[in-house]
Each structure stands twice: as C-alpha cells, then as structure tokens.
Design a protein around this motif. Sequence first.
Motif, PDB file in Angstrom:
ATOM      1  N   PRO A  52       0.780  -1.366  -0.130  1.00 54.34           N
ATOM      2  CA  PRO A  52      -0.141   0.103  -0.040  1.00 54.34           C
ATOM      3  C   PRO A  52       0.896   1.270   0.091  1.00 54.34           C
ATOM      4  O   PRO A  52       1.747   1.561   0.671  1.00 54.34           O
ATOM      5  N   PRO A  53       0.696   2.454  -0.654  1.00 52.79           N
ATOM      6  CA  PRO A  53       1.282   3.470  -0.484  1.00 52.79           C
ATOM      7  C   PRO A  53       1.132   4.136   0.401  1.00 52.79           C
ATOM      8  O   PRO A  53       0.172   4.291   1.070  1.00 52.79           O
ATOM      9  N   ASP A  54       2.084   5.059   0.800  1.00 54.83           N
ATOM     10  CA  ASP A  54       2.082   6.047   2.004  1.00 54.83           C
ATOM     11  C   ASP A  54       2.179   5.061   3.285  1.00 54.83           C
ATOM     12  O   ASP A  54       1.563   5.463   4.249  1.00 54.83           O
ATOM     13  N   ARG A  55       2.773   3.801   3.387  1.00 57.26           N
ATOM     14  CA  ARG A  55       2.581   2.996   4.370  1.00 57.26           C
ATOM     15  C   ARG A  55       4.053   2.566   4.714  1.00 57.26           C
ATOM     16  O   ARG A  55       4.248   1.899   5.966  1.00 57.26           O
ATOM     17  N   THR A  56       5.120   2.986   4.114  1.00 52.58           N
ATOM     18  CA  THR A  56       6.470   2.631   4.508  1.00 52.58           C
ATOM     19  C   THR A  56       7.425   3.916   4.923  1.00 52.58           C
ATOM     20  O   THR A  56       7.198   4.800   4.297  1.00 52.58           O
ATOM     21  N   LEU A  57       8.159   3.701   5.852  1.00 52.18           N
ATOM     22  CA  LEU A  57       9.083   4.692   6.234  1.00 52.18           C
ATOM     23  C   LEU A  57      10.521   4.386   6.055  1.00 52.18           C
ATOM     24  O   LEU A  57      11.004   3.180   6.051  1.00 52.18           O
ATOM     25  N   PHE A  58      11.203   5.429   5.832  1.00 53.60           N
ATOM     26  CA  PHE A  58      12.803   5.110   5.683  1.00 53.60           C
ATOM     27  C   PHE A  58      13.455   5.779   6.908  1.00 53.60           C
ATOM     28  O   PHE A  58      13.204   7.012   7.278  1.00 53.60           O
ATOM     29  N   VAL A  59      14.051   5.013   7.686  1.00 58.26           N
ATOM     30  CA  VAL A  59      14.551   5.417   9.210  1.00 58.26           C
ATOM     31  C   VAL A  59      16.010   5.528   9.104  1.00 58.26           C
ATOM     32  O   VAL A  59      16.522   4.397   8.511  1.00 58.26           O
ATOM     33  N   LEU A  60      16.764   6.589   9.373  1.00 58.11           N
ATOM     34  CA  LEU A  60      18.156   6.765   9.628  1.00 58.11           C
ATOM     35  C   LEU A  60      18.489   6.860  11.041  1.00 58.11           C
ATOM     36  O   LEU A  60      17.634   7.218  11.957  1.00 58.11           O
ATOM     37  N   ASN A  61      19.713   6.646  11.241  1.00 61.71           N
ATOM     38  CA  ASN A  61      20.373   6.835  12.481  1.00 61.71           C
ATOM     39  C   ASN A  61      19.987   6.119  13.675  1.00 61.71           C
ATOM     40  O   ASN A  61      19.753   6.388  14.760  1.00 61.71           O
ATOM     41  N   VAL A  62      19.482   4.745  13.309  1.00 64.49           N
ATOM     42  CA  VAL A  62      18.885   3.851  14.040  1.00 64.49           C
ATOM     43  C   VAL A  62      20.297   3.273  15.218  1.00 64.49           C
ATOM     44  O   VAL A  62      21.093   2.649  14.369  1.00 64.49           O
ATOM     45  N   PRO A  63      20.398   3.286  16.583  1.00 63.35           N
ATOM     46  CA  PRO A  63      21.536   2.683  16.996  1.00 63.35           C
ATOM     47  C   PRO A  63      21.648   1.016  16.918  1.00 63.35           C
ATOM     48  O   PRO A  63      20.535   0.516  16.657  1.00 63.35           O
ATOM     49  N   PRO A  64      22.801   0.226  16.836  1.00 60.60           N
ATOM     50  CA  PRO A  64      23.008  -1.039  16.740  1.00 60.60           C
ATOM     51  C   PRO A  64      22.252  -1.681  17.837  1.00 60.60           C
ATOM     52  O   PRO A  64      21.909  -2.867  17.728  1.00 60.60           O
ATOM     53  N   TYR A  65      22.226  -1.222  19.311  1.00 60.64           N
ATOM     54  CA  TYR A  65      21.652  -1.799  20.098  1.00 60.64           C
ATOM     55  C   TYR A  65      20.004  -1.884  20.192  1.00 60.64           C
ATOM     56  O   TYR A  65      19.758  -2.320  20.987  1.00 60.64           O
ATOM     57  N   CYS A  66      19.506  -1.127  19.190  1.00 60.44           N
ATOM     58  CA  CYS A  66      18.056  -1.141  19.239  1.00 60.44           C
ATOM     59  C   CYS A  66      17.771  -2.091  17.970  1.00 60.44           C
ATOM     60  O   CYS A  66      17.820  -1.880  16.747  1.00 60.44           O
ATOM     61  N   SER A  67      17.179  -3.336  18.453  1.00 55.79           N
ATOM     62  CA  SER A  67      16.893  -4.306  17.442  1.00 55.79           C
ATOM     63  C   SER A  67      15.758  -5.244  18.016  1.00 55.79           C
ATOM     64  O   SER A  67      15.243  -5.025  19.254  1.00 55.79           O
ATOM     65  N   GLN A  68      15.250  -6.166  17.133  1.00 55.83           N
ATOM     66  CA  GLN A  68      13.996  -6.632  17.489  1.00 55.83           C
ATOM     67  C   GLN A  68      14.423  -7.704  18.527  1.00 55.83           C
ATOM     68  O   GLN A  68      13.711  -8.287  19.355  1.00 55.83           O
ATOM     69  N   GLU A  69      15.676  -8.166  18.315  1.00 57.81           N
ATOM     70  CA  GLU A  69      16.265  -9.297  19.123  1.00 57.81           C
ATOM     71  C   GLU A  69      16.291  -8.575  20.730  1.00 57.81           C
ATOM     72  O   GLU A  69      16.074  -9.484  21.877  1.00 57.81           O
ATOM     73  N   ALA A  70      16.647  -7.516  20.896  1.00 59.97           N
ATOM     74  CA  ALA A  70      16.652  -6.872  22.226  1.00 59.97           C
ATOM     75  C   ALA A  70      15.286  -6.900  22.638  1.00 59.97           C
ATOM     76  O   ALA A  70      14.993  -7.160  23.830  1.00 59.97           O
ATOM     77  N   GLU A  71      14.060  -6.459  21.790  1.00 58.00           N
ATOM     78  CA  GLU A  71      12.728  -6.499  22.211  1.00 58.00           C
ATOM     79  C   GLU A  71      12.454  -7.971  22.580  1.00 58.00           C
ATOM     80  O   GLU A  71      11.635  -8.224  23.984  1.00 58.00           O
ATOM     81  N   LEU A  72      12.927  -9.009  22.175  1.00 57.25           N
ATOM     82  CA  LEU A  72      12.385 -10.265  22.212  1.00 57.25           C
ATOM     83  C   LEU A  72      13.049 -10.858  23.555  1.00 57.25           C
ATOM     84  O   LEU A  72      12.792 -11.527  24.255  1.00 57.25           O
ATOM     85  N   GLN A  73      14.530 -10.394  23.795  1.00 54.85           N
ATOM     86  CA  GLN A  73      15.029 -10.762  24.920  1.00 54.85           C
ATOM     87  C   GLN A  73      14.403 -10.207  26.382  1.00 54.85           C
ATOM     88  O   GLN A  73      14.376 -10.547  27.423  1.00 54.85           O
ATOM     89  N   LYS A  74      13.809  -8.986  26.054  1.00 58.39           N
ATOM     90  CA  LYS A  74      13.111  -8.492  27.303  1.00 58.39           C
ATOM     91  C   LYS A  74      11.948  -9.081  27.731  1.00 58.39           C
ATOM     92  O   LYS A  74      11.610  -9.424  28.603  1.00 58.39           O
ATOM     93  N   LYS A  75      11.235  -9.752  26.499  1.00 56.03           N
ATOM     94  CA  LYS A  75      10.040 -10.539  26.538  1.00 56.03           C
ATOM     95  C   LYS A  75      10.284 -11.690  27.381  1.00 56.03           C
ATOM     96  O   LYS A  75       9.700 -12.268  28.384  1.00 56.03           O
ATOM     97  N   GLU A  76      11.245 -12.294  26.825  1.00 50.72           N
ATOM     98  CA  GLU A  76      11.738 -13.657  27.423  1.00 50.72           C
ATOM     99  C   GLU A  76      12.303 -13.342  28.967  1.00 50.72           C
ATOM    100  O   GLU A  76      11.949 -14.253  29.634  1.00 50.72           O
ATOM    101  N   ALA A  77      12.807 -12.482  29.330  1.00 48.22           N
ATOM    102  CA  ALA A  77      13.243 -12.135  30.634  1.00 48.22           C
ATOM    103  C   ALA A  77      11.902 -12.053  31.649  1.00 48.22           C
ATOM    104  O   ALA A  77      11.971 -12.259  32.794  1.00 48.22           O
ATOM    105  N   GLU A  78      11.052 -11.260  31.216  1.00 41.82           N
ATOM    106  CA  GLU A  78       9.815 -11.128  31.836  1.00 41.82           C
ATOM    107  C   GLU A  78       9.071 -12.427  31.901  1.00 41.82           C
ATOM    108  O   GLU A  78       8.543 -12.746  32.927  1.00 41.82           O
ATOM    109  N   GLU A  79       9.272 -13.321  30.801  1.00 40.73           N
ATOM    110  CA  GLU A  79       8.596 -14.547  30.912  1.00 40.73           C
ATOM    111  C   GLU A  79       9.270 -15.429  32.077  1.00 40.73           C
ATOM    112  O   GLU A  79       8.470 -16.306  32.639  1.00 40.73           O
TER     113      GLU A  79
END
Length: 165
Positions: A52-79
């Motif tokens: 779909p048009p107007d639904r994708t973003l281009f993001v720059l300057n994302v830090p390397p420690y910010c990833s989906q893996e980190a989000e998953l690790q937080k969830k696993e730690a909570e579990e």
Amino acid sequence: MAAPTKKNASSACVIPGGFTVLSLKFRSNSTAQHQLCVKEHRVRAQTSKHRPPDRTLFVLNVPPYCSQEAELQKKEAEEQQEDEEGWVKVTKGGKGIKSRPHSEAANQRALQKEHNKKKRKELLNFYTWQHRNSKREHIAELRRKFEEDKQRIALLRAQRKFRPY
C-alpha cells in the motif's frame, strides 16, 4: 525501542532531504536523547503494486543496540520471572541457544569434525612392532624420493650443457 510518548519524545523538526528528526529517549529513566531521521519511503510504493502507498518509512540513525532481538530478550526475561505463586514458565530452548534448520553441508561439516576428533584420539603406534614398521616405511619412502630427486637433478644437468650449434 519504546514508542514515543509525551514523556520520552520531544519536538520534531524537518531537515533538508525531507527528513523529520525525532528526538526520543529509549528508557523513561534515561537522560540521554537519540535523534532518528524519518521520511516517507516512496521507492517501494512506485515499484511494488502489492504494497500500500504511504505506508512505508525510511529511518536513519537507528542505534545498533536497538533491534527486534533486544525486544525479544526483554519479553523472555519477563517470562522467566516468577508469577504470584512462585512458578517459573519454562520454554523450549535455553538462554543463548539459537535453533536453525540444518543444511546438508552443515551436517557434513559436523560429521567431518567428529571424524577428525576420533582420528586425533586414535593411537597409531601403540605397540613396538607398529612403531618399528612405521619407521621402516618412512625410511623407505625417503629413499625412494631421494632416488627420484637424483634422477631429476641428473636430467636437469644434462639439459644445461652448452651446445653452441
């Protein structure tokens, strides 16, 4: 990465190139802010019909420690934390274990490693007669190579003779 809210996101400004700069905090108790540069991503919208048009973003300057893996690790730690009755939920796999499908090449490498490991542990010359035979074979091999080298040197010397005509 936490979603920007009134607490952890400050002002947004537009810079050249069409990027909008968002200043945000990754943790509510952090004093440092990080700037992300965001703009609408138009390349996919023009080339791809199923997106779909107007639904994708281009993001720059994302830090390397910010990833989906980190989000998953937080969830696993909570579990892994105890619930109100003192029970801990146990899931398949352990900490740090990443399961991936095995390919035939990976299986071959594993088998080769195991074979090499067994080969290293094997005692080749355990008995005296085995040691004597291996020495005898080694000396015979050296003599054979020596004779071949002598013949090759003699051939090279014969080719080196001066022939004016």
